[in-house]
Enzyme design. Structure first.
Site, mmCIF file in Angstrom:
data_model
loop_
_atom_site.group_PDB
_atom_site.id
_atom_site.type_symbol
_atom_site.label_atom_id
_atom_site.label_comp_id
_atom_site.label_asym_id
_atom_site.label_seq_id
_atom_site.Cartn_x
_atom_site.Cartn_y
_atom_site.Cartn_z
ATOM 1 N N LYS A 196 0.842 -1.198 0.000
ATOM 2 C CA LYS A 196 0.000 0.000 0.000
ATOM 3 C C LYS A 196 0.877 1.247 0.000
ATOM 4 C CE LYS A 196 -3.934 -1.721 2.741
ATOM 5 N NZ LYS A 196 -4.699 -1.477 3.964
ATOM 6 N N ARG A 197 1.902 1.205 0.838
ATOM 7 C CA ARG A 197 2.737 2.392 1.016
ATOM 8 C C ARG A 197 3.468 2.776 -0.269
ATOM 9 N NH1 ARG A 197 5.253 0.684 6.908
ATOM 10 N NH2 ARG A 197 3.325 0.906 8.087
#
Length: 483
Positions: free
Chosen positions: A254-255
């Site tokens: 996600k990051r």
């Protein structure tokens, strides 16, 4: 409890990542294959990462792919509440019970002391761990501090010697030295549990029999085992699955901005294709077949097919599987999916969308490819006359001019403006000129589309844009060739 009960327990941090969706899928398949229950639990104890509206994203995504839960926050059940912050009192109760059982203790160390301890350990090259400063406080000392209102956490009391062994379906028995384990915080000063403690309490009190999670939690599993033993509870079956990798070095994350389920939907992938593809990331069905509906996945799924090797996310394979699903759609369903993409570029109301969709369906792998395939239908774009040069068709600008000047009056006289009528007219011209089909059709198609590639050939394009527009475009192209 003989019934298989699995759970998917996401944190509401914004959207459902592909890795999380795969965990949900495997968890669902295990439960449904055994005729058991699939439970949804929202793990929101980390309030700093909580994103408003994220619960609704989770509900919407799981329902969109067909992973309907038997128990959960919005459907209820006998083991609720199913949102961790609504279970706050339960964790405090069990943490205090664990202190009584000798598996935990009160810790009154403040942030400053812990920060200083960590700094000293890091400076010495020692792996930071709590030094158990409060582990052996007498009952009287603990009571006095509690009565004085000194802030505290409750920590797990890990054995100082010996080993702890836990079993995982994929990895077998794993044994670790207890001396390597930290006395982790179980209950924070705000009364909320840490992730690891809440997991154990919730899984036990909800009767969870099988736990699927990423193998990054293998390091935490011994602490879970010690908690189960301290309470005298039976452990669930552990299944730690490998990561999904962007490449050989990098996990999907996600990051790092790797795609969520909703990102792929926005890019024009079908829900069923996404589910089918992620099922194949880290799991191998028996045989060569790779296309499965969700009910077929449930029927086929076997834990023995899970892999201990990381799965590389292959965008090309996802595209190919998506293409299979698109081609399997009914014409009506594909038209429904395709129309918004067609309308991005085609505003003309006289255009027959279903005819365009019929041309697009066999040529489309991802719906987002559609706008660039149809951008010429509204109006004729400017184009380079070099498009008429085609060695295979033996055409060039001079031959194109000849073809168009002969084809124009033939089409002007045509009353039956259908693919069948256009075929009869243009193939009559081809026979009259004594040339190959492409010699005429290539030039006509370029003249009315301004494109090297189009969905459908000259006949289909002319049929869709209509007689008036076809003739107008041909006249314009003739003038361009003459100039």
């Amino acid at each position: 409890m003989n019934e298989v009960r699995t759970r998917f327990a996401p944190s509401p941090t914004g959207y459902l990542h592909i890795g999380g969706l795969r965990t949900a899928l495997f968890t669902y398949c295990i439960a449904k294959k055994a005729g058991g229950k699939f439970i949804l639990r929202i793990e929101d104890t980390d309030q700093e990462r909580y994103v408003e509206g994220a619960n609704e994203v989770i509900y919407r995504t799981l329902r969109a792919v067909g992973l309907n839960w038997d128990e959960g926050p919005d459907v209820g059940g006998d083991y609720g509440p199913y949102i961790q912050t609504e279970r706050r009192g339960l964790y405090k109760e069990y943490a205090e019970k664990l202190v009584e059982l000798g598996g935990a203790y009160y810790c009154f160390c403040d942030k400053e002391r812990l920060a200083e301890l960590k700094a000293v350990q890091e400076a010495s090259g020692v792996n930071p761990m709590y030094d158990r400063h409060c582990r052996d406080l007498s009952p009287e000392e603990v009571k006095a501090k509690l009565e004085a209102g000194v802030p505290y956490v409750i920590r797990q009391k890990v054995p100082l010697e010996g080993t702890t062994t836990f079993h995982d379906v994929l990895y077998g028995d794993i044994t670790v030295e207890n001396s390597t384990l930290d006395d982790q915080v179980l209950l924070k000063t705000d009364g909320l549990p840490t992730y690891n403690f809440a997991n154990v309490i919730d899984d036990h009190t909800m009767g969870i029999t099988h736990v699927v999670r990423g193998n990054e939690y293998l390091a935490s599993a011994p602490k879970y085992t010690l908690l189960y033993k301290a309470f005298g509870w039976e452990e669930p079956v552990y299944i730690h699955v490998e990561h999904i990798m962007r490449d050989k070095q990098h996990k999907l994350s996600k990051r790092d901005g790797d795609a969520s389920y909703e990102d792929f939907i926005a890019k024009g992938y079908l829900s069923e294709a996404i589910v089918n593809y992620i099922a194949l990331l880290g799991w191998s069905p028996k045989g060569e077949r790779e296309i499965f509906s969700l009910p077929e996945l449930v029927e086929e799924f076997d834990i023995a097919g899970l892999s201990k090797s990381p799965a590389i996310f292959d965008p090309l394979k996802l595209r190919a599987i998506n293409g299979e699903y698109i081609r399997a759609l009914t014409p009506e369903k594909f038209t429904e999916y395709a129309e918004p993409y067609i309308r991005e570029k085609v505003k003309r109301e006289d255009i027959d969308i279903s005819k365009m969709a019929a041309l697009l369906q066999p040529r489309t792998e991802v719906l987002s490819e559609i706008p660039d395939q149809v951008d010429f239908f509204d109006e004729m774009p400017d184009y380079d006359l070099s498009l008429y040069e085609n060695k295979k068709m033996k055409t060039n600008r001079d031959t194109a001019l000849e073809v168009l000047e002969k084809a124009l009056p033939v089409l002007e006289a045509l009353d039956d403006w259908t693919v069948k009528g256009l075929h009869s007219a243009l193939f009559g011209l081809i026979e009259q000129m004594g040339v190959k089909n492409g010699y005429v059709l290539w030039s006509v198609r370029v003249a009315i589309s301004g494109k090297q590639f189009t969905p459908g050939g000259a006949l289909e394009v002319a049929d869709i844009i209509g007689k008036a527009d076809t003739l107008s475009r041909m006249k314009r192209s003739i003038e361009m060739l003459k100039a």
